[in-house]
Design an enzyme around this catalytic site. Sequence first.
Site, PDB file in Angstrom:
ATOM      1  N   GLU A 165       0.811  -1.215   0.000  1.00 36.30           N
ATOM      2  CA  GLU A 165       0.000   0.000   0.000  1.00 36.30           C
ATOM      3  C   GLU A 165       0.846   1.266   0.000  1.00 36.30           C
ATOM      4  O   GLU A 165       0.747   2.094   0.893  1.00 36.30           O
ATOM      5  CB  GLU A 165      -0.946  -0.005   1.220  1.00 36.30           C
ATOM      6  CG  GLU A 165      -2.052  -1.027   1.117  1.00 36.30           C
ATOM      7  CD  GLU A 165      -3.173  -0.633   0.155  1.00 36.30           C
ATOM      8  OE1 GLU A 165      -3.082   0.441  -0.496  1.00 36.30           O
ATOM      9  OE2 GLU A 165      -4.119  -1.423   0.031  1.00 36.30           O
ATOM     10  N   GLU A 222      -3.885 -10.641   0.120  1.00 37.47           N
ATOM     11  CA  GLU A 222      -4.612 -10.526   1.385  1.00 37.47           C
ATOM     12  C   GLU A 222      -6.051 -10.893   1.087  1.00 37.47           C
ATOM     13  O   GLU A 222      -6.638 -10.383   0.126  1.00 37.47           O
ATOM     14  CB  GLU A 222      -4.570  -9.093   1.937  1.00 37.47           C
ATOM     15  CG  GLU A 222      -3.202  -8.657   2.409  1.00 37.47           C
ATOM     16  CD  GLU A 222      -3.162  -7.200   2.887  1.00 37.47           C
ATOM     17  OE1 GLU A 222      -4.191  -6.655   3.296  1.00 37.47           O
ATOM     18  OE2 GLU A 222      -2.062  -6.617   2.816  1.00 37.47           O
TER      19      GLU A 222
END
Length: 941
Positions: free
Chosen positions: A409, A485
Amino acid sequence: MTDPLTTFSPGEGRRPPRAAFRSDAPRLILDGDWRFRLSPSTAEAPTGIERPDFDDSGWDELPVPAHWQLHGHGAPIYTNIAYPFPLDPPYVPDDNPTGDYRRAFDLPEEWGDLGAVLRFDGVDSCFTAWLNGQELGWSTGSRLPTEFDVTGIARPGRNVLAVRVHQWSPGSYLEDQDMWWLSGIFRSVTLLARALGALDDYFVHADFDHTTGRGTLRVDTSAPARLTVEELGLRDVPAQGPYDLAAVEPWTAETPRLYAGELRAGGETTPLRIGFRSVAVEDGPLKVNGRPVLLRGVNRHEFHPDHGRVLDEETMREDIVLMKRHNINAVRTSHYPPDSRFLELCDELGLWVMLECDLETHGFSLTGDWRGNPSDDPRWREAYLDRMQRTVERDKNHPSVVMWSLGNEAGDGCNLQAMAEWAKRRDPDRPLHYEHDWDSRYTDVYSRMYTSHEELDAIGRRAEEPLADPVADARRCGMPAVVVEYAHAMGNGPGGLAEYQRLFEKYERCMGGFVWEWIDHGLRQDGHFAYGGDFGEELHDGNFVCDGLVFPDRTPSPGLAEYKKVVEPVRITMAPDGIEIANLHDFRGLSHLVLTWCVEHEGEETASGDLPLPAIPAGSPPALLPYPTADTTGPLTVSARLAKDEPWAPAGHEVAWAQRIPEPIPARRPTRGTRPDPGLFDTRTGRLTRLGDLPVTGPRLDLWRAPIDNDRLGHDPVADTWRRIGLDRLHHRLLGMDTEDDTLVVRTRVAPAATDLGMYATYRWQDTGEGLRLTAEIEPDGDWQDISLPRLGLRMSLPAWIDHVTWYGLGPGEAYPDSRLAARLGRYSSTVDALQTPYVFPQENGSRADVHWAELTGPQGGLRLTGAPTCHLTARRWTSEDLDTARHTDELRPADAVHVNIDLAQHGLGSAACGPRVLPNHRLTARSAAFAVTLSETADG
Ligand code: IPT
């Protein structure tokens, strides 16, 4: 030197990064108690701390390694995405807690002629070091090693080391991971002796050719070195090779074969552990040693409830052992390189590792358009490259590391691309991952997170939303896909794991994924685990930090049991014509397993034995075994167990299992005898108040569950709708109480205030001789449209002396509609207290599914209930409302009753706290329903 707090540069005075390794050269571990002083800001920090004669007698002591916030200095802060300081890079606020550390150490005489390197394995977030008054340099990159050359500065006799650590630094902008902000020297500090001509660095290249079974070995070294690997017949040969080796045994996560060897240079010996393997992403899947590999992974942060990110080796081993015992075969080191001993254990015990760099700038997304993101700002380029170099160089010799990841991220940008290019050049043998490279321009796999099942199905078919550029699209379509994820394991959940696994197994393109995440980061406080907000933080994200498959103390959660079942490497299916055994390992045959079976009747084993397990090489079709018994009146359980001890589990450990459930389940004989059950009813409410001698608050319709994290978080949470309608505050109105033949009929309307929506609930009571049989008929009134319900069931309460529950149904753990594969049919006993699952943030839990009968008993008797045919059951010492109100587990206090829910159905769990909602087939919606249960009083004793 430059002021570390106002520059984009990652450090000064440091040695170039290199591999982490141990040798027989002398070393001095400088862990232990140091002198410590925390100042609220750098301006207020004392001057002269670097001077050997500085008087630190008034300072505190702090262990190294440790986080100062967990030793009474300052306080932890939890934020997920938001930075706890203004976005003003590279600057940080003036109130920047600054920790000064000092310690003296003695160096033996024999170090006199040697060079010396001072190594810090991890300091959060920025530090300057002085030895004997001389400034060595400074560094950022909290989870990365830093080394200083201290040759000539470190000297035999007394030495004084001083370190100044800043809580915030420019480096903090690159370390916005979803975790606690915790500072200090949190990994070891070591002084290493370096002889002239000794090895500084080496890079083992150990390839495996699956077509020939041959290995090639080449060790690049920073200085001429000799190599010995006895087992391979290499004795004191030049390290460089390359050596072409006939018939080596390859390393895989399933068969972690390591060859012990050593390198010698400059009088120093360095032990090696070599694993031969090759990794490739050509033609579809991720392949290791020429075979497709399916990652059954978890994201692992380093966490300990008392020590934060300070982990000892036992805890690291415990993580891996727990993972292996739960059929997990892969770890992503989210979101930074772990303590390197963890990787040694992964090499040894066998896990595929996606090794991630210490990088995240997520908080810049909150500007709306990633404005100012360091990832695309050339001034940060050196810092980005520095992080990737220190990552790859440190961990390049681990066979378990099969893929590098640039970070998490951090948006997109030129600095990420530069990292990728550097890594590809330095280590062309490992594929590269970065999720936010959505076009997969500079990475080797197509990565997504929290993908819905539907979207994953499209990705599997290579039918995802195409990229605008057809060439780029074709390239990405050819790549294997990883869900880096998924299945956010927050609180009670995740639901829908089995459906994901089916897709992973169905599509060649899917290389599996990593559940988010391994462990709840709850910090131990008196009586409970703390989460965001418990330390008075200005900004925080509550219990979003507790989203793991194990609780903070590493007790497995029900979600981990479910994952273990879903990713079983052997699938046993009770087929009509026999027991089907499928080998889902990627490499291993089944010779390490044995098959056992047993038949039970109401929990009593009546027959058992072994079954011959045929050889089924990985990748070959399933085998069919005949049933070992003709008895179909009790459940038949078949288990695959370890034949011998493995380093991660003893012989007998159950790896996989399946059950054949008899249909229908024969009615049971009462175990404790029954009593006649005259029921007593309250004519005002129509509720049962007494069952024989047992005082009860009789069953009535109930729809509420204390929202689980997946109900109350994420986009447009379902719990908001539930509360808006008022499902947590139902009113009951008696419409009438009549007798029809032998049946007492109680008609009610149940509805929340302020709405015309409601449900008619009709309770029919009948004395069957075996007890009071209650049939509840539910009829929605009004337009419920598509509104889901938390539960559909009955609640009642029993005297507080009830303390045990025995049931015949699924167990031993809780089970919910989309997470129930780990539960098996049997007879179980538990205390009421042990039925509770202690999710860090209190929420619905503990429901036992498909209960055929149950006895809730105590010293004065109890209640028996029999489903028709089954019901779901929870029993607690508090109400759903208490559970809903509590914020920490120790706020739940036993009340004056045991509260029992007898349910027809529950809404699924899903993963909506971060990910998809409950899948349509597991949604519970308002509908007409009828269900029955027979209640009777158990005989005393
Ligand atoms: C995702 C993060 O990568 C991870 O660190 C964690 O925060 C997780 O979410 C939630 O627990 S990013 C999110 C925007 C999907």
